[in-house]
Design a protein around this motif. Structure first.
Motif, short mmCIF file in Angstrom:
data_model
loop_
_atom_site.label_atom_id
_atom_site.label_comp_id
_atom_site.label_asym_id
_atom_site.label_seq_id
_atom_site.Cartn_x
_atom_site.Cartn_y
_atom_site.Cartn_z
N ALA A 1 0.83 -1.21 0.00
CA ALA A 1 0.00 0.00 0.00
C ALA A 1 0.86 1.26 0.00
O ALA A 1 0.54 2.25 -0.66
CB ALA A 1 -0.93 -0.01 1.20
N LYS A 2 1.97 1.20 0.73
CA LYS A 2 2.86 2.36 0.79
C LYS A 2 3.46 2.66 -0.59
O LYS A 2 3.51 3.82 -1.01
CB LYS A 2 3.98 2.12 1.79
N TYR B 1 2.30 1.87 -3.61
CA TYR B 1 1.27 2.41 -4.49
C TYR B 1 0.93 3.84 -4.11
O TYR B 1 0.79 4.71 -4.97
CB TYR B 1 0.01 1.54 -4.43
N HIS B 2 0.75 4.07 -2.81
CA HIS B 2 0.39 5.41 -2.34
C HIS B 2 1.46 6.42 -2.70
O HIS B 2 1.17 7.53 -3.18
CB HIS B 2 0.16 5.38 -0.83
N ASP B 3 2.73 6.03 -2.48
CA ASP B 3 3.81 6.97 -2.77
C ASP B 3 3.87 7.29 -4.26
O ASP B 3 4.20 8.42 -4.64
CB ASP B 3 5.15 6.37 -2.32
N THR C 1 0.77 9.67 -5.11
CA THR C 1 0.82 11.00 -4.50
C THR C 1 2.16 11.70 -4.68
O THR C 1 2.41 12.71 -4.03
CB THR C 1 0.51 10.90 -2.99
N TYR D 1 -4.71 2.03 -8.79
CA TYR D 1 -5.59 2.39 -7.66
C TYR D 1 -6.27 1.15 -7.09
O TYR D 1 -6.42 1.02 -5.87
CB TYR D 1 -6.64 3.38 -8.12
N TYR E 1 -3.86 -0.81 -5.09
CA TYR E 1 -3.71 -0.04 -3.84
C TYR E 1 -4.86 -0.37 -2.89
O TYR E 1 -4.63 -0.61 -1.69
CB TYR E 1 -3.68 1.44 -4.19
N SER F 1 -11.03 2.23 4.10
CA SER F 1 -10.19 2.99 3.17
C SER F 1 -10.25 2.40 1.78
O SER F 1 -10.33 3.13 0.78
CB SER F 1 -8.74 3.01 3.68
N LEU G 1 -0.72 6.26 4.87
CA LEU G 1 -1.14 5.42 3.75
C LEU G 1 -2.38 5.97 3.05
O LEU G 1 -2.63 5.64 1.89
CB LEU G 1 -1.43 4.00 4.23
N ILE G 2 -3.16 6.79 3.74
CA ILE G 2 -4.36 7.36 3.12
C ILE G 2 -4.33 8.89 3.16
O ILE G 2 -5.36 9.56 3.16
CB ILE G 2 -5.65 6.84 3.78
N PHE H 1 -3.71 12.36 1.40
CA PHE H 1 -3.74 12.93 0.05
C PHE H 1 -3.76 14.44 0.16
O PHE H 1 -4.58 15.01 0.89
CB PHE H 1 -4.96 12.43 -0.72
#
Length: 584
Positions: free
Chosen positions: A240-241, A243-245, A248, A407, A410, A422, A451-452, A454
């Motif tokens: 998740a980290k 994908y999130h990184d 964003t 996404y 993620y 989430s 992680l969430i 934005f």
């Protein structure tokens, strides 16, 4: 492709020619008795031009597996089925009958990519600097990504494979590679997570615009690949980290389009607006550039397999299955309807539409069309019907990563990390600070942390006119999912002993929603078989894969189901001749 790339692919270092020759046969994964193989001392990569040509040579080898990656992920799954005109090899692939030779089972092509990558990595001089910066570091990191991505495709298809990390230049080295223990998917993923992580911040190579494409899109986004590797390895928080990184990244945040297929008037259901954005090149993150003419190299055959073309006399080989149609019809299309006094949700009818394909989700109908515009006359050599799929690219490329699928992965990682609320935001509302604060409770927000997170200045819920600027991915085909009162976070019928018990109850159910959404959004792109496989392995439940595939025609194929209840049958056989993988 452009003259520049063709030059790069044809006159790339003699190494590329030599190593390509060393993998010339499907029955000989690592054959080395070729006069074209160059000795290592003759091919040191110590010049920027060398690295460009060698990198393009690797892309040329990836072209040879691009179609196959898609077909192994789709033809064996439940969203398509073969037609009578399908080739014998494609029919056998779809039915898991791989006892005899099959052109889609050619493991040497993967190892051709890998061996070229290994040679580059062993000989690229990353100490070479210009103005204080490494000249070859971008290509070095890109080739590491190519190698890891190829290994992931390879091990997904074959289950257990030799992990070869050094260039194979002699028969003895080939024997040593053959005799080592084979690595499964977790071992492969664990190795390449460690191998790639130090290079995450390295910028992708810049070879300029080639045939109208930004050449940076030829390369694999490393953070996304790390997210995939961690997802398969069961390292969900890390997945998740990554994908999130990637999503964003302040330098280039990844936004989703707001274009979607929809009914324009909730009081009339005559014909939907087919605004399915997936066919936009802006939706692509990366792709394999293919040739447009056969004498230039590898041309994708996917249009001839999925569509009616003059080349196949309109006789397509794969078509959306009844299983795909049932999944699409099972969705509930909702419209948020506002009047001067109230806001309500209106649901599209499930009967009385001019076409049954309009029931439920609209992504299938916006992507797929079957018309009577075929051959005319009793003696026409053309098929009487014409199938088209807008997802099948005709511009000489095969997508590897697309925004919405990142996404969704993620969301899968968030859910398995214990964050189902989430994950649902990705599906139903769209990720932004406002939606996270509204639909994720305080406990889960604390657990999720960054992680969430934005940036509200980038990921805005509303545009300057007050219209929605972010949608949940389910809205791309099923209307205003944020207003759909039937598309919600699953809840137990009675209160459970603890909140964690409720979360544990929700995780597999939300995962089912995510996997369904992956099918609706990512159909025909090569994802489906492996999405089913990943969950089936995670749950130790082979029926998760076997059941939908056995029902793809609309009725259960018990013979196929029995075959697929044994996970050993999910993989292509490596030993295709005389029981030997590396035939010498």
């Amino acid at each position: 492709m452009s003259t520049y790339i063709r030059k790069g692919l044809s006159v790339a270092l003699p190494l590329i020619i030599g190593l390509s020759a060393s993998f010339s046969s499907c029955s000989k994964m690592l054959e080395t008795d070729s006069e074209l193989v160059e000795f290592e001392k003759d091919n040191q990569l110590n010049h920027a031009t060398d690295s460009v040509y060698s990198t393009l040579g690797i892309i040329n080898k990836i072209q040879s597996i691009a179609d196959r990656v898609v077909l192994l992920g789709e033809a064996r799954a439940d969203l398509v089925q073969t037609t009578e005109q399908a080739s014998a090899d494609l029919k056998r692939l779809a039915s898991f009958d791989l006892k005899s030779a099959n052109k889609y089972n050619c493991v040497s092509d993967y190892y051709a990519v890998i061996n070229n990558c290994n040679y580059f990595l062993a000989h690229a001089d990353t100490t070479l600097q210009r103005r204080g910066h490494s000249v070859l570091l971008s290509e070095y990191a890109a080739v590491k990504s190519f190698r890891a991505w190829t290994y992931l495709q390879l091990v997904q298809a074959y289950g257990r494979v030799p992990l070869v990390l050094k260039p194979v230049m002699t028969e003895q080295e080939a024997r040593d590679a053959m005799n080592q223990p084979y690595a499964d998917i977790k071992t492969i993923c664990q190795y390449f997570i460690d191998d790639l992580t130090p290079y995450v911040g390295v910028e992708l190579p810049r070879f300029g615009v080639i045939d109208g494409w930004d050449s940076q899109q030829f390369f694999i986004p490393m953070r996304v690949l790390l997210g995939d590797l961690c997802l398969w390895a069961g390292r969900y928080q890390e997945s998740a980290k990554w994908y999130h990184d990637f999503i964003t990244d302040v330098r280039k945040p990844v936004m989703l389009s707001i274009s979607r297929s929809y009914w324009p008037d909730p009081t009339q259901y005559v014909r939907p607006v087919e605004g399915y954005y997936v066919t936009s090149t802006a939706e692509l993150l990366s792709f394999v550039p293919m040739e447009l003419r056969i004498f230039d190299g590898y041309v994708s055959d996917l249009p001839n397999i999925f569509e009616s073309t003059n080349q196949n006399y309109f006789y397509y080989q794969l078509t959306p299955s009844e299983g795909m149609r049932e999944l699409s019809r099972a969705q509930i299309y909702a419209t948020e309807y506002k009047t001067s006094t109230q806001t309500d949700t209106i649901y599209a009818p499930r009967t009385g539409l001019i076409s049954n394909i309009y029931v439920g989700d609209l992504r299938l109908t916006s992507n797929y069309n079957l018309s009577a515009w075929g051959g005319q006359g009793d003696y026409s050599e053309y098929n009487t019907v014409y199938q088209s799929m807008s997802k099948i690219w005709h511009a000489g490329l095969v997508p590897t990563y697309r925004r919405s699928m990142v996404y969704l992965r993620y969301a899968e990682a968030l859910n398995r990390a214990g964050l189902p609320q989430s994950a649902l935001v990705v599906l139903k509302y769209g990720m932004c600070e406002d939606n996270v604060n509204l639909y994720v409770d305080e406990d889960e927000r604390a657990k999720a942390g960054n992680l969430i997170s934005f940036d509200p200045n980038v990921f805005k819920k509303l545009d300057s006119d007050g219209n929605l600027a972010i949608y949940g991915i389910h809205s791309f085909g099923s209307g205003d999912s944020h207003a759909n009162k039937q598309y919600v976070l699953p809840q137990p019928t009675t209160a459970l002993a603890s909140k964690q018990d409720t979360v544990d109850y929700q995780i597999p159910l939300v995962e089912n929603m995510i996997i369904d959404e992956m099918a609706l959004e990512g159909s025909f792109e090569g994802n489906r078989f492996y999405d089913l496989m990943r969950v089936a392995l995670r749950r130790s439940d082979p029926a998760y894969l076997a059941d939908p595939i056995a029902r793809r025609s609309g009725s259960i194929d018990n013979t196929l189901r029995t075959l697929l209840m044994d996970a050993n049958n999910w993989y292509l056989p490596l030993n295709t001749e005389n029981g030997s993988v590396f035939k010498q």
